[in-house]
Design a protein around this motif. Structure first.
Motif, PDB file in Angstrom:
ATOM      1  N   VAL A 123      10.737  -6.056 -20.245  1.00  0.00           N
ATOM      2  CA  VAL A 123      10.935  -4.818 -19.520  1.00  0.00           C
ATOM      3  C   VAL A 123       9.736  -3.921 -19.808  1.00  0.00           C
ATOM      4  CG1 VAL A 123      12.394  -2.795 -19.264  1.00  0.00           C
ATOM      5  CG2 VAL A 123      13.422  -5.004 -19.726  1.00  0.00           C
TER       6      VAL A 123
ATOM      7  N   LEU B  50      -1.468   4.403 -28.397  1.00  0.00           N
ATOM      8  CA  LEU B  50      -1.921   4.600 -29.770  1.00  0.00           C
ATOM      9  C   LEU B  50      -3.274   5.295 -29.720  1.00  0.00           C
ATOM     10  CD1 LEU B  50      -0.924   1.151 -31.288  1.00  0.00           C
ATOM     11  CD2 LEU B  50       0.386   3.271 -31.179  1.00  0.00           C
TER      12      LEU B  50
ATOM     13  N   TRP C  60      -5.573   5.693 -31.735  1.00  0.00           N
ATOM     14  CA  TRP C  60      -6.709   5.076 -32.438  1.00  0.00           C
ATOM     15  C   TRP C  60      -7.151   3.781 -31.780  1.00  0.00           C
ATOM     16  CZ3 TRP C  60      -2.271   6.807 -34.873  1.00  0.00           C
ATOM     17  CH2 TRP C  60      -1.223   5.894 -34.908  1.00  0.00           C
ATOM     18  N   MET C  61      -6.583   3.475 -30.629  1.00  0.00           N
ATOM     19  CA  MET C  61      -7.021   2.278 -29.911  1.00  0.00           C
ATOM     20  C   MET C  61      -7.555   2.672 -28.549  1.00  0.00           C
ATOM     21  SD  MET C  61      -4.307  -0.751 -30.398  1.00  0.00           S
ATOM     22  CE  MET C  61      -3.937  -1.463 -32.002  1.00  0.00           C
TER      23      MET C  61
ATOM     24  N   LEU D  69      -2.500  -4.846 -26.656  1.00  0.00           N
ATOM     25  CA  LEU D  69      -1.519  -4.906 -27.754  1.00  0.00           C
ATOM     26  C   LEU D  69      -0.141  -5.331 -27.241  1.00  0.00           C
ATOM     27  CD1 LEU D  69      -0.931  -4.186 -30.799  1.00  0.00           C
ATOM     28  CD2 LEU D  69      -0.159  -1.965 -29.950  1.00  0.00           C
ATOM     29  N   ALA D  70       0.230  -4.821 -26.057  1.00  0.00           N
ATOM     30  CA  ALA D  70       1.549  -5.136 -25.503  1.00  0.00           C
ATOM     31  C   ALA D  70       1.685  -6.624 -25.189  1.00  0.00           C
ATOM     32  CB  ALA D  70       1.796  -4.309 -24.246  1.00  0.00           C
TER      33      ALA D  70
ATOM     34  N   ARG E  36       0.567  -9.060 -27.087  1.00  0.00           N
ATOM     35  CA  ARG E  36       0.564  -9.877 -28.308  1.00  0.00           C
ATOM     36  C   ARG E  36       1.835 -10.698 -28.449  1.00  0.00           C
ATOM     37  NH1 ARG E  36      -3.478  -8.566 -32.241  1.00  0.00           N
ATOM     38  NH2 ARG E  36      -2.611 -10.250 -33.450  1.00  0.00           N
ATOM     39  N   ALA E  37       2.971 -10.032 -28.149  1.00  0.00           N
ATOM     40  CA  ALA E  37       4.246 -10.703 -28.371  1.00  0.00           C
ATOM     41  C   ALA E  37       4.464 -11.814 -27.356  1.00  0.00           C
ATOM     42  CB  ALA E  37       5.386  -9.694 -28.288  1.00  0.00           C
ATOM     43  N   GLN E  38       3.621 -11.886 -26.323  1.00  0.00           N
ATOM     44  CA  GLN E  38       3.806 -12.889 -25.283  1.00  0.00           C
ATOM     45  C   GLN E  38       3.100 -14.192 -25.631  1.00  0.00           C
ATOM     46  OE1 GLN E  38       4.472 -11.403 -21.557  1.00  0.00           O
ATOM     47  NE2 GLN E  38       5.616  -9.967 -22.783  1.00  0.00           N
TER      48      GLN E  38
ATOM     49  N   ILE F 298       2.650  -6.915 -18.922  1.00  0.00           N
ATOM     50  CA  ILE F 298       3.521  -7.933 -19.512  1.00  0.00           C
ATOM     51  C   ILE F 298       4.332  -8.665 -18.444  1.00  0.00           C
ATOM     52  CG2 ILE F 298       3.721  -6.627 -21.668  1.00  0.00           C
ATOM     53  CD1 ILE F 298       6.650  -6.018 -20.771  1.00  0.00           C
TER      54      ILE F 298
ATOM     55  N   TYR G 185       7.711  -3.431 -26.452  1.00  0.00           N
ATOM     56  CA  TYR G 185       6.777  -4.515 -26.179  1.00  0.00           C
ATOM     57  C   TYR G 185       6.904  -5.642 -27.186  1.00  0.00           C
ATOM     58  CZ  TYR G 185       5.197  -1.513 -22.546  1.00  0.00           C
ATOM     59  OH  TYR G 185       5.185  -0.744 -21.409  1.00  0.00           O
ATOM     60  N   ARG G 186       8.035  -5.641 -27.912  1.00  0.00           N
ATOM     61  CA  ARG G 186       8.426  -6.770 -28.756  1.00  0.00           C
ATOM     62  C   ARG G 186       7.378  -7.103 -29.814  1.00  0.00           C
ATOM     63  NH1 ARG G 186      12.577  -5.725 -27.580  1.00  0.00           N
ATOM     64  NH2 ARG G 186      13.755  -6.228 -25.748  1.00  0.00           N
ATOM     65  N   LEU G 187       6.730  -6.091 -30.349  1.00  0.00           N
ATOM     66  CA  LEU G 187       5.806  -6.340 -31.450  1.00  0.00           C
ATOM     67  C   LEU G 187       6.628  -6.681 -32.694  1.00  0.00           C
ATOM     68  CD1 LEU G 187       3.207  -3.446 -31.068  1.00  0.00           C
ATOM     69  CD2 LEU G 187       3.079  -5.775 -30.214  1.00  0.00           C
TER      70      LEU G 187
ATOM     71  N   GLU H 203       3.261  -6.563 -36.937  1.00  0.00           N
ATOM     72  CA  GLU H 203       2.316  -6.024 -35.959  1.00  0.00           C
ATOM     73  C   GLU H 203       2.503  -4.519 -35.794  1.00  0.00           C
ATOM     74  OE1 GLU H 203       1.677  -9.945 -33.131  1.00  0.00           O
ATOM     75  OE2 GLU H 203       3.345  -8.596 -32.772  1.00  0.00           O
TER      76      GLU H 203
ATOM     77  N   ARG I 280       0.902  -2.936 -38.788  1.00  0.00           N
ATOM     78  CA  ARG I 280      -0.556  -2.960 -38.760  1.00  0.00           C
ATOM     79  C   ARG I 280      -1.122  -2.041 -37.676  1.00  0.00           C
ATOM     80  NH1 ARG I 280      -3.987  -8.213 -37.420  1.00  0.00           N
ATOM     81  NH2 ARG I 280      -3.347  -7.415 -35.401  1.00  0.00           N
ATOM     82  N   ALA I 281      -0.511  -2.043 -36.508  1.00  0.00           N
ATOM     83  CA  ALA I 281      -1.083  -1.300 -35.383  1.00  0.00           C
ATOM     84  C   ALA I 281      -0.657   0.162 -35.359  1.00  0.00           C
ATOM     85  CB  ALA I 281      -0.682  -1.966 -34.060  1.00  0.00           C
ATOM     86  N   ILE I 282       0.522   0.466 -35.906  1.00  0.00           N
ATOM     87  CA  ILE I 282       1.047   1.833 -35.785  1.00  0.00           C
ATOM     88  C   ILE I 282       1.124   2.544 -37.138  1.00  0.00           C
ATOM     89  CG2 ILE I 282       2.977   3.244 -34.977  1.00  0.00           C
ATOM     90  CD1 ILE I 282       3.673   0.866 -33.074  1.00  0.00           C
TER      91      ILE I 282
END
Lengths: 251, 261
Positions: A74, A84, A86-87, A95-96, A98-100, A147, B168-170, B174, B177-179
Motif C-alpha cells: 500500500v 527523511l 538526511w536523504m 529506501l521504500a 528495500r523491503a521489496q 512500490i 514501506y515494510r522496512l 533498516e 539505520r535509516a531513521i
C-alpha cells in the motif's frame, strides 16, 4: 485492484466508525469527505492496514487486509511529506523499495524513473529541505507509486500547500491516476477538491461515522453539474456539523 | 547603527568584525593590567606576559609539552571514550525497553548531581595512586552528560517517520539505520562536544593526585617548586587544546553531518 470495505467499525474510547461499507472498482479515484474529526483518517488507516478495525473487514481483490502482513503493498501519502531530511529525494524513494527485495542498482533506476514521472527530473539529488513543499509532496507521491502499490492512499496530502500549488497538485493527481490506472483513496476536507478530482465521492456523517452519501462523479455515473454538486455537499456537511454540535455532551 | 538585514554596514564596521576588534581591545586592556600587576607584585605572584611565551617555547623545545599533553589526552581517551560508549549503550537500552528508560533517566540525574570531588576521593580509595584514578573520575563525570544527550536524541526521533518506515515494510534494523541513527547523531555529537570539554577540565583536576605525568600533575608540581610562570604556561596549553579540538574536530564534524539542513 478492487477495494471492498465491509461493515467496518472502530472504537477507541468512543465509537468512531460505525459499520462503514462501500466498494470501489479497479481504477477508481475515491474521495472520502466528512466533517472535521469524523474519522476519515482512521478509515484510511484501516484500509491501508495500519490499524485493525474493531469489527468488519477490508478486502483487496477479495483478499482480506491483515495489519502488518508482509505482502501488503500500500502506498501512502500523508498530510506531511514524511521524507527523511538526511536523504536525497532519490534515496528517499529508493529506501521504500528495500523491503521489496530489489537490488541496489534497480532501486536507484526505479526511484529516478518515478521522480521523473512526477516532474522532479533534475532534483533527484536534492535534499528535501532544499525544495518547495509542493515538490516534497511530489517526491512522497513518487515514493508511494514506486512500490507498485495495490492501492494508493492519500490523506489530505495538499493541506499544507497554498491555493495555487494545491490546484496544480490536484491536476497532477488526476494525471497520475489517468496514466497509471491506480485505485486511489483520497481523504480531503475540501469539497471543491473532491468534486474536482474524484470519480466516487463518499460523504461520511458526523461521529460515529456512517456513509451518509455515495455519489458517482464521472460520465458513466451521470456526472452532475459540479457547482450544483458542491452546493449540495456543502449543505450536507453543514447539516452534519450542526447535528454533531446538537449532540455534544453538556458541561 | 546598521539596520538589520540591510547592507552589512560601513567598511569600518566590516573590518572591525573581521579583526574581532572588540575582543582585541579587551585583550589589550587585560595585557596592560597584567603587565602592571606583574611589575608591582613580582613574577612569583604573576609572571609577566612575555615570560609565558618564553616558557611555552621552552617546553616545546624540550618535548615536555608532548609528554604531559599526551599523558592527559590518553587518559581522556580511555575515560571519556568509555563514557561515550557506555552512554550509547544506556541510550539504546532506554530506547528498546521502557523500564530501562526510567532507570537510565534516574541514574543520569543522580550522576549529574554528584561533585567531581566525590569521584576523585572515591577513586583514590579504590585505585590508589594509579592511572585509573583520573580515568575513572573522567568516566563518571562525563557519562551522564553524554547519556542525557543520547537519550534526548532517541526520544526526539519522529514517530511519524517510523510509521512511514512501517508503511514501506522496512525491517527493524533498516528503520534503525535509516531513521533512528541519523536523528540521534546530532544530539550525540553535541553531547560529545560538551563532554570532551568537561573531560579535559575534570581529568586535569584528578591528575593533581597520585600520578606523575599529565597537565594537572605538572601544573601542581610547578606550583610546588614555585614556578608560577609554568602554571600559566600549562593553562595556556589547556586552552589551546580545547580551542583546537572544538574548532577542528567538532565544528567540522557538525558541518559534515548537517549538510542536508
Amino acid at each position: 485492484m478492487k477495494l471492498e470495505v465491509n461493515a467496518v467499525s472502530k472504537r477507541f474510547a468512543i465509537p468512531v466508525l460505525d459499520g462503514i461499507s462501500f466498494q470501489a472498482a479497479q481504477g477508481e479515484l475515491v474521495c472520502l469527505l466528512g466533517p472535521n474529526g469524523c474519522g476519515k483518517t482512521t478509515l484510511l488507516r484501516i484500509i491501508g492496514g495500519l490499524e485493525a478495525p474493531t469489527a468488519g473487514e477490508v478486502r483487496f481483490d477479495g483478499r482480506p487486509v491483515v495489519v502488518g502482513a508482509a505482502d501488503l503493498h500500500v502506498g501512502v501519502v500523508f498530510q506531511e511529506d514524511r521524507l527523511l531530511p538526511w536523504m536525497t529525494l532519490a534515496d528517499n524513494v529508493a529506501l521504500a523499495l528495500r523491503a521489496q527485495g530489489v537490488e541496489a542498482r534497480a532501486r536507484r533506476e526505479t526511484a529516478r524513473r518515478h521522480l521523473r514521472f512526477v516532474g522532479l527530473q533534475g532534483f533527484e539529488d536534492y535534499y528535501p529541505n532544499r525544495v518547495s513543499g509542493g515538490m516534497r509532496q511530489r517526491a512522497a507521491i513518487a515514493r508511494a507509486l514506486a512500490i507498485d502499490p495495490a492501492v494508493l492512499l492519500m490523506d489530505e496530502p495538499f493541506g499544507a500547500l497554498d491555493a495555487q500549488n494545491r490546484r496544480i497538485m490536484q491536476a497532477e493527481v488526476r494525471r497520475i491516476w489517468a496514466e497509471t490506472a491506480r485505485t486511489i483513496v483520497f481523504v480531503t476536507h475540501s469539497i471543491e477538491e473532491a468534486v474536482a478530482i474524484g470519480t466516487t465521492l463518499i460523504m461520511l456523517s458526523a461521529r460515529p461515522a456512517r456513509v451518509r452519501e455515495l455519489i458517482r462523479n464521472d460520465r458513466e455515473g451521470g456526472a452532475r453539474d459540479p457547482h450544483a454538486l458542491i452546493d449540495h455537499l456543502n449543505q450536507v456537511i453543514m447539516e452534519e456539523v450542526l447535528h454533531q454540535q446538537g449532540r455534544a455532551p453538556g458541561p | 547603527m546598521a539596520a538589520p538585514g540591510s547592507s552589512p554596514g560601513t567598511a569600518w564596521q566590516r573590518w572591525s568584525r573581521r579583526l574581532r576588534l572588540p575582543t582585541a581591545v579587551v585583550f589589550l586592556a587585560v595585557l596592560v593590567a597584567w603587565e602592571a600587576v606583574s611589575r608591582r607584585y613580582g613574577p612569583y605572584v604573576l609572571p609577566a606576559p612575555e615570560s609565558i611565551l618564553t616558557g611555552l617555547a621552552a617546553i616545546v623545545r624540550d618535548g615536555e609539552i608532548w609528554k604531559h599533553t599526551g599523558a592527559s589526552l590518553s587518559r581522556i581517551a580511555v575515560g571519556f571514550g568509555g563514557a561515550a560508549l557506555m552512554a550509547v549503550l544506556m541510550g539504546l537500552a532506554a530506547f528498546l525497553w521502557a523500564p530501562a528508560k526510567i532507570a537510565v533517566r534516574d541514574v543520569v540525574t543522580i550522576l549529574n548531581s554528584t561533585s567531581v570531588f566525590v569521584w576523585i576521593v572515591v577513586s583514590l580509595i579504590w585505585f590508589g595512586l594509579t592511572n585509573m584514578a583520573p580515568i575513572f573520575t573522567t568516566f563518571m563525570i562525563t557519562l551522564p552528560v553524554v547519556a542525557a544527550n543520547v537519550v534526548e536524541g532517541l526520544e526526539s526521533v519522529d514517530r511519524r517517520l517510523l510509521e512511514m518506515g512501517q508503511v514501506y515494510r522496512l525491517s527493524g534494523w533498516e528503520q534503525f539505520r535509516a531513521i533512528v541513527i541519523p536523528s540521534t547523531i546530532p544530539h550525540l555529537v553535541a553531547g560529545l562536544k560538551v563532554g570532551f570539554g568537561l573531560a579535559l577540565k575534570v581529568s586535569v583536576v584528578a591528575e593533581i593526585f597520585g600520578v606523575t605525568s599529565g597537565i594537572g600533575y605538572i601544573m601542581n608540581y610547578s606550583r610546588e617548586i614555585l614556578a608560577t610562570q609554568m602554571v600559566f604556561v600549562w593553562a595556556v596549553v589547556m586552552i589551546g587544546i580545547m580551542l583546537v579540538t572544538d574548532r577542528l574536530l567538532f565544528e567540522s564534524l557538525t558541518r559534515r553531518l548537517e549538510r542536508w539542513r
